[in-house]
Design a protein around this motif. Structure first.
Motif, PDB file in Angstrom:
ATOM      1  N   LYS A   9      14.124 -42.072  12.043  1.00 14.24           N
ATOM      2  CA  LYS A   9      14.295 -40.927  11.554  1.00 14.24           C
ATOM      3  C   LYS A   9      14.228 -39.763  12.665  1.00 14.24           C
ATOM      4  CE  LYS A   9      10.917 -41.621   8.451  1.00 14.24           C
ATOM      5  NZ  LYS A   9      10.985 -43.100   8.320  1.00 14.24           N
ATOM      6  N   LEU A  10      15.128 -38.946  12.632  1.00 14.96           N
ATOM      7  CA  LEU A  10      15.016 -37.727  13.316  1.00 14.96           C
ATOM      8  C   LEU A  10      13.925 -36.595  12.722  1.00 14.96           C
ATOM      9  CD1 LEU A  10      15.812 -35.814  15.621  1.00 14.96           C
ATOM     10  CD2 LEU A  10      17.854 -35.330  14.390  1.00 14.96           C
ATOM     11  N   LEU A  11      12.954 -36.293  13.390  1.00 15.46           N
ATOM     12  CA  LEU A  11      11.977 -35.227  12.924  1.00 15.46           C
ATOM     13  C   LEU A  11      12.539 -33.935  13.775  1.00 15.46           C
ATOM     14  CD1 LEU A  11       8.303 -35.286  11.813  1.00 15.46           C
ATOM     15  CD2 LEU A  11       8.885 -33.797  13.647  1.00 15.46           C
ATOM     16  N   LEU A  12      12.579 -32.854  13.362  1.00 16.14           N
ATOM     17  CA  LEU A  12      13.114 -31.848  14.159  1.00 16.14           C
ATOM     18  C   LEU A  12      11.474 -30.730  14.449  1.00 16.14           C
ATOM     19  CD1 LEU A  12      16.243 -30.440  12.228  1.00 16.14           C
ATOM     20  CD2 LEU A  12      15.877 -31.898  14.567  1.00 16.14           C
ATOM     21  N   ALA A  13      11.174 -30.754  15.532  1.00 17.74           N
ATOM     22  CA  ALA A  13       9.997 -30.248  16.076  1.00 17.74           C
ATOM     23  C   ALA A  13      10.506 -28.624  16.347  1.00 17.74           C
ATOM     24  CB  ALA A  13       9.626 -30.566  17.440  1.00 17.74           C
ATOM     25  N   THR A  14       9.880 -27.800  15.147  1.00 13.78           N
ATOM     26  CA  THR A  14      10.326 -26.547  14.961  1.00 13.78           C
ATOM     27  C   THR A  14       9.298 -25.370  15.239  1.00 13.78           C
ATOM     28  OG1 THR A  14       9.713 -26.682  12.478  1.00 13.78           O
ATOM     29  CG2 THR A  14      11.897 -26.830  13.051  1.00 13.78           C
ATOM     30  N   VAL A  30      11.931 -34.180  17.793  1.00 15.67           N
ATOM     31  CA  VAL A  30      12.884 -33.490  18.840  1.00 15.67           C
ATOM     32  C   VAL A  30      12.771 -31.814  18.634  1.00 15.67           C
ATOM     33  CG1 VAL A  30      15.364 -33.182  19.643  1.00 15.67           C
ATOM     34  CG2 VAL A  30      14.368 -35.485  19.189  1.00 15.67           C
ATOM     35  N   GLY A  31      12.700 -31.483  19.706  1.00 15.87           N
ATOM     36  CA  GLY A  31      12.716 -29.876  19.506  1.00 15.87           C
ATOM     37  C   GLY A  31      13.821 -29.204  20.414  1.00 15.87           C
ATOM     38  N   THR A  32      13.508 -29.048  21.661  1.00 18.53           N
ATOM     39  CA  THR A  32      14.217 -28.588  22.810  1.00 18.53           C
ATOM     40  C   THR A  32      15.791 -29.036  22.727  1.00 18.53           C
ATOM     41  OG1 THR A  32      12.407 -28.657  23.971  1.00 18.53           O
ATOM     42  CG2 THR A  32      14.334 -27.910  25.273  1.00 18.53           C
TER      43      THR A  32
END
Ligand SMILES: *Cc1c(COP(=O)(O)O)cnc(C)c1O
Length: 245
Positions: A30-35, A222-224
């Motif tokens: 899964k892709l978790l967006l680091a916000t 994933v953030g940047t």
């Protein structure tokens, strides 16, 4: 706005190809967006495109974005260092999983409050796989013991492990961190501790998600790579001094 959508699709391509080269089922990752530090407007662009799993690092930021974000159904994980004096507040928001349980004292306080509110919470145990003094997370040698202890808390449900790993351009050193987390997962699974699920491994970020997927990650944070560079250094979010209880 376009850039966020394009960046996500680029990250998804990276995930796809890492799954292919490591013979992983794409559905396992899964892709978790680091916000952290990302505005609700920008986060909602991701939501509107179906990317609704996000992680925040600070309770204060969750609070500030809460009203805006709740218009669109999403799943929030907490991925920052949690101070015990913030437990009561974090439970006001719809946080699905606290990925950063790394000490018994925190789990005790969390259990106490959850029981009081008659609620349940999913957690991951955060492991310091890089051995860096500055990073939070339980020392690998203490991880099994912590899982056992936390498993006794009725309102807390362990779903897996989380690590940040080493920041280094030396890929093999980074890989060692992720391998260590995977080994711990296998070791803990074997123990068949009642109430403990070990299906999730949260590891891998913008710079190293391929390595993490090769080593068994089920959630990359994933953030940047999606939202661009942040204006605060990561130390602002991670390396707060450890005297905090
Ligand atoms: C910010 C953050 C990430 C994402 O890092 P990027 O390098 O921006 O992708 C992942 N995990 C945690 C715990 C974070 O704080």
């Amino acid at each position: 706005m376009e850039d966020i959508i394009q960046n996500i699709s680029h990250v998804l391509q990276r995930i796809d190809s890492a799954c292919k080269t490591s013979n992983r089922n794409r559905e396992e990752v899964k892709l978790l967006l680091a916000t952290k530090s990302v505005t609700p407007e920008r986060i909602k662009i991701a939501f509107q495109n179906g990317h609704t799993l996000i992680g925040e690092n600070k309770v204060q930021e969750i609070r500030e974005k809460y009203q805006d974000l709740k218009e669109i159904p999403h799943v929030m994980h907490f991925i920052g260092h949690l101070q015990t004096n913030k437990i009561k507040e974090i439970l006001r928001y719809d946080v699905k999983c606290i990925e950063t349980v790394d000490r018994i004292h925190l789990a005790e306080k969390l259990q106490h409050r959850l029981a009081f509110e008659n609620r349940q919470m999913d957690v991951f145990i955060q492991v310091n796989t890089s051995g860096e003094e500055s990073k939070f997370g339980i020392h690998p040698e203490g991880a099994v013991e912590l899982v056992k202890s936390v498993s006794g808390f009725k309102n807390i449900h362990i779903k897996g492990l989380m690590t940040i790993g080493l920041f280094s351009s030396e890929k093999e050193k980074v890989r060692k961190c992720f391998q260590l987390l995977k080994e711990l997962q296998i070791e803990i699974k074997k123990l068949e501790i009642p109430g403990v699920e070990m299906n999730e491994l949260s590891m891998g970020m913008s710079g190293n998600l391929e390595i993490a997927i090769e080593e068994g990650s089920t959630i990359v944070r994933v953030g940047t790579a999606v939202f661009g560079e942040r204006k605060y250094p990561d130390s602002y979010y991670w390396n707060e001094r450890k005297e905090v209880i």
